[in-house]
Scaffold this active site. Structure first.
Site, PDB file in Angstrom:
ATOM      1  N   ALA A  17      -9.370   8.162  -6.042  1.00  0.00           N
ATOM      2  CA  ALA A  17      -8.503   9.273  -5.591  1.00  0.00           C
ATOM      3  C   ALA A  17      -8.151   9.193  -4.109  1.00  0.00           C
ATOM      4  O   ALA A  17      -7.618  10.147  -3.547  1.00  0.00           O
ATOM      5  CB  ALA A  17      -9.166  10.608  -5.907  1.00  0.00           C
ATOM      6  N   TYR A 164      -4.632  -8.808 -15.569  1.00  0.00           N
ATOM      7  CA  TYR A 164      -4.384  -7.359 -15.450  1.00  0.00           C
ATOM      8  C   TYR A 164      -3.985  -6.807 -16.824  1.00  0.00           C
ATOM      9  O   TYR A 164      -4.531  -5.801 -17.279  1.00  0.00           O
ATOM     10  CB  TYR A 164      -3.277  -7.103 -14.419  1.00  0.00           C
ATOM     11  CG  TYR A 164      -2.937  -5.637 -14.214  1.00  0.00           C
ATOM     12  CD1 TYR A 164      -3.721  -4.815 -13.407  1.00  0.00           C
ATOM     13  CD2 TYR A 164      -1.819  -5.064 -14.830  1.00  0.00           C
ATOM     14  CE1 TYR A 164      -3.400  -3.473 -13.210  1.00  0.00           C
ATOM     15  CE2 TYR A 164      -1.493  -3.721 -14.640  1.00  0.00           C
ATOM     16  CZ  TYR A 164      -2.287  -2.940 -13.825  1.00  0.00           C
ATOM     17  OH  TYR A 164      -1.971  -1.603 -13.639  1.00  0.00           O
ATOM     18  N   LYS A 168      -6.063  -4.049 -19.176  1.00  0.00           N
ATOM     19  CA  LYS A 168      -5.484  -2.733 -19.474  1.00  0.00           C
ATOM     20  C   LYS A 168      -5.372  -2.472 -20.977  1.00  0.00           C
ATOM     21  O   LYS A 168      -5.530  -1.340 -21.410  1.00  0.00           O
ATOM     22  CB  LYS A 168      -4.115  -2.599 -18.792  1.00  0.00           C
ATOM     23  CG  LYS A 168      -4.217  -2.424 -17.273  1.00  0.00           C
ATOM     24  CD  LYS A 168      -4.824  -1.060 -16.920  1.00  0.00           C
ATOM     25  CE  LYS A 168      -4.865  -0.815 -15.431  1.00  0.00           C
ATOM     26  NZ  LYS A 168      -5.371   0.518 -15.085  1.00  0.00           N
ATOM     27  N   ILE A 197       5.245   2.699 -10.783  1.00  0.00           N
ATOM     28  CA  ILE A 197       5.050   3.866  -9.929  1.00  0.00           C
ATOM     29  C   ILE A 197       5.008   3.391  -8.472  1.00  0.00           C
ATOM     30  O   ILE A 197       4.383   2.359  -8.169  1.00  0.00           O
ATOM     31  CB  ILE A 197       3.723   4.608 -10.286  1.00  0.00           C
ATOM     32  CG1 ILE A 197       3.613   4.849 -11.811  1.00  0.00           C
ATOM     33  CG2 ILE A 197       3.606   5.912  -9.495  1.00  0.00           C
ATOM     34  CD1 ILE A 197       4.637   5.761 -12.430  1.00  0.00           C
TER      35      ILE A 197
HETATM   36  P1  NAP Z   1      -3.661   2.019  -5.551  1.00  0.00           P
HETATM   37  O1  NAP Z   1      -2.631   2.641  -4.687  1.00  0.00           O
HETATM   38  O2  NAP Z   1      -4.071   0.624  -5.288  1.00  0.00           O
HETATM   39  O3  NAP Z   1      -4.944   2.976  -5.560  1.00  0.00           O
HETATM   40  C1  NAP Z   1      -6.093   2.628  -6.274  1.00  0.00           C
HETATM   41  C2  NAP Z   1      -7.270   3.379  -5.703  1.00  0.00           C
HETATM   42  O4  NAP Z   1      -8.439   3.007  -6.482  1.00  0.00           O
HETATM   43  C3  NAP Z   1      -7.543   2.996  -4.259  1.00  0.00           C
HETATM   44  O5  NAP Z   1      -7.830   4.153  -3.510  1.00  0.00           O
HETATM   45  C4  NAP Z   1      -8.776   2.084  -4.375  1.00  0.00           C
HETATM   46  O6  NAP Z   1      -9.655   2.137  -3.266  1.00  0.00           O
HETATM   47  C5  NAP Z   1      -9.479   2.672  -5.584  1.00  0.00           C
HETATM   48  N1  NAP Z   1     -10.407   1.713  -6.179  1.00  0.00           N
HETATM   49  C6  NAP Z   1     -10.200   0.381  -6.395  1.00  0.00           C
HETATM   50  N2  NAP Z   1     -11.284  -0.178  -6.926  1.00  0.00           N
HETATM   51  C7  NAP Z   1     -12.218   0.805  -7.046  1.00  0.00           C
HETATM   52  C8  NAP Z   1     -13.551   0.831  -7.506  1.00  0.00           C
HETATM   53  N3  NAP Z   1     -14.148  -0.285  -7.972  1.00  0.00           N
HETATM   54  N4  NAP Z   1     -14.226   1.995  -7.483  1.00  0.00           N
HETATM   55  C9  NAP Z   1     -13.649   3.122  -7.004  1.00  0.00           C
HETATM   56  N5  NAP Z   1     -12.374   3.158  -6.553  1.00  0.00           N
HETATM   57  C10 NAP Z   1     -11.672   2.008  -6.558  1.00  0.00           C
HETATM   58  O7  NAP Z   1      -3.195   2.036  -7.079  1.00  0.00           O
HETATM   59  P2  NAP Z   1      -2.268   3.063  -7.910  1.00  0.00           P
HETATM   60  O8  NAP Z   1      -0.930   2.455  -8.018  1.00  0.00           O
HETATM   61  O9  NAP Z   1      -2.438   4.445  -7.415  1.00  0.00           O
HETATM   62  O10 NAP Z   1      -2.951   2.887  -9.346  1.00  0.00           O
HETATM   63  C11 NAP Z   1      -3.891   3.806  -9.889  1.00  0.00           C
HETATM   64  C12 NAP Z   1      -4.120   3.434 -11.348  1.00  0.00           C
HETATM   65  O11 NAP Z   1      -2.878   3.454 -12.053  1.00  0.00           O
HETATM   66  C13 NAP Z   1      -4.700   2.024 -11.535  1.00  0.00           C
HETATM   67  O12 NAP Z   1      -5.609   2.029 -12.601  1.00  0.00           O
HETATM   68  C14 NAP Z   1      -3.464   1.207 -11.890  1.00  0.00           C
HETATM   69  O13 NAP Z   1      -3.796   0.058 -12.642  1.00  0.00           O
HETATM   70  C15 NAP Z   1      -2.676   2.208 -12.702  1.00  0.00           C
HETATM   71  N6  NAP Z   1      -1.269   1.924 -12.790  1.00  0.00           N
HETATM   72  C16 NAP Z   1      -0.481   1.839 -11.671  1.00  0.00           C
HETATM   73  C17 NAP Z   1       0.883   1.589 -11.813  1.00  0.00           C
HETATM   74  C18 NAP Z   1       1.813   1.484 -10.625  1.00  0.00           C
HETATM   75  O14 NAP Z   1       2.975   1.126 -10.848  1.00  0.00           O
HETATM   76  N7  NAP Z   1       1.392   1.793  -9.420  1.00  0.00           N
HETATM   77  C19 NAP Z   1       1.431   1.393 -13.080  1.00  0.00           C
HETATM   78  C20 NAP Z   1       0.613   1.482 -14.188  1.00  0.00           C
HETATM   79  C21 NAP Z   1      -0.731   1.751 -14.040  1.00  0.00           C
HETATM   80  P3  NAP Z   1      -9.561   1.093  -2.048  1.00  0.00           P
HETATM   81  O15 NAP Z   1      -8.402   1.573  -1.263  1.00  0.00           O
HETATM   82  O16 NAP Z   1     -10.841   1.283  -1.313  1.00  0.00           O
HETATM   83  O17 NAP Z   1      -9.355  -0.251  -2.628  1.00  0.00           O
END
Ligand code: NAP
Length: 260
Positions: A17, A164, A168, A197
């Site tokens: 978060a 990835y 998923k 996103i």
């Molecule tokens: P993001 O901006 O990279 O944020 C991910 C967050 O998760 C970061 O704050 C990260 O912390 C934290 N994190 C990573 N590894 C972790 C761990 N082992 N334990 C606890 N926290 C951890 O990604 P997002 O785009 O918001 O994505 C969030 C979710 O949505 C993910 O599961 C992603 O696969 C999914 N998703 C994203 C998209 C997209 O287009 N963005 C599309 C489909 C699905 P650090 O900063 O410390 O690394």
């Protein structure tokens, strides 16, 4: 940010978060009246910003950092989560990572494969297991849910990010399995499947995606925002779809529709 007033407090845990979609979800759940436990790898500046946004709006929030892939420490992590507000009604498995480098799937290394599976699949599976056990041991009349953020890559293959996609797709079956197992305990289980996103995760491929949007990439042709995913999570967590479990909600502007 305006909060909804509710009579009984419900508690949610959102992993990852600190920024992006996870921060959006934490804020949306706080608006919905949840006390929110926000998790990230460390109690870094980004996580503190999420805490401040919610607190300044009058919401209840506690930060509990942990690495969700560190399964031997899940019990202690969930203990700390439970202690924050004395209960847990909603787990949002949001934390996830992308590949360190996009490239030919013929070059994917076992290290990269294992890293993606450890964070994106093993971590959420065993965390869900731990939380489910605790929820069963502490029954509640409140609506309870477990919501997992998967990806459009559960059904759309990207050969420059094979590991990835593989990590998923496992979350989709995980959702159905836990939905079946937990229904009689009053815990509904859902999958949210976002498209593209606008977050730090997609920043590396920003130009490529923008070029696609310029040519009409999705029926609702715009970048998805964390708030779009967050709204879907808040709706599910509120119990508005209480007779549905194991469901997938696409938050992708219609990207998944097969058109001829
Ligand atoms: P993001 O901006 O990279 O944020 C991910 C967050 O998760 C970061 O704050 C990260 O912390 C934290 N994190 C990573 N590894 C972790 C761990 N082992 N334990 C606890 N926290 C951890 O990604 P997002 O785009 O918001 O994505 C969030 C979710 O949505 C993910 O599961 C992603 O696969 C999914 N998703 C994203 C998209 C997209 O287009 N963005 C599309 C489909 C699905 P650090 O900063 O410390 O690394």
């Amino acid at each position: 940010m305006k909060l909804r007033m509710t009579t009984s407090r419900r508690v949610a845990l959102v992993t990852g978060a600190g920024r992006g979609i996870g921060r959006g979800i934490a804020c949306a759940l706080a608006r919905e009246g949840f006390a929110v436990v926000v998790n990230d790898l460390d109690h870094n500046e980004e996580l503190q910003t999420t805490v401040s946004i919610i607190r300044e709006a009058g919401g209840e929030v506690e930060a509990v950092p942990a690495d969700i892939s560190d399964i031997p420490h899940h019990r202690e992590f969930v203990d700390r989560v439970w202690r924050a507000f004395g209960d847990l009604d909603c787990l949002v498995n949001n934390a996830g990572i992308s590949v360190a480098k996009r490239g030919d799937m013929l070059d994917v290394s076992p290290e990269s494969f294992d890293r993606l599976v450890a964070v994106n699949l093993r971590g959420p599976f065993f965390l869900t297991q731990e939380v489910a056990r605790r929820m069963i041991d502490a029954p509640s009349k409140a609506f309870r849910s477990i919501i997992t953020i998967s990806s459009a890559n559960t059904e759309m293959a990207s050969i420059d990010r094979a590991e990835y996609c593989i990590s998923k797709i496992g979350l989709s079956m995980m959702t159905q399995l836990f939905a079946l197992r937990l229904a009689t305990h009053g815990i509904n289980v859902y999958e949210i499947r976002p498209g593209v996103i606008e977050t730090a995760m997609t920043a590396v491929a920003r130009e490529r995606y923008q070029a696609r949007y310029d040519q009409g990439f999705t029926p609702i042709n715009r970048w998805g925002q964390p708030a779009d995913v967050a709204q879907a999570v808040a709706t599910l967590a509120s119990g508005a779809l209480a007779f549905s479990t194991g469901e997938v909600i696409h938050v992708d502007g219609g990207l998944n529709i097969k058109a001829l």
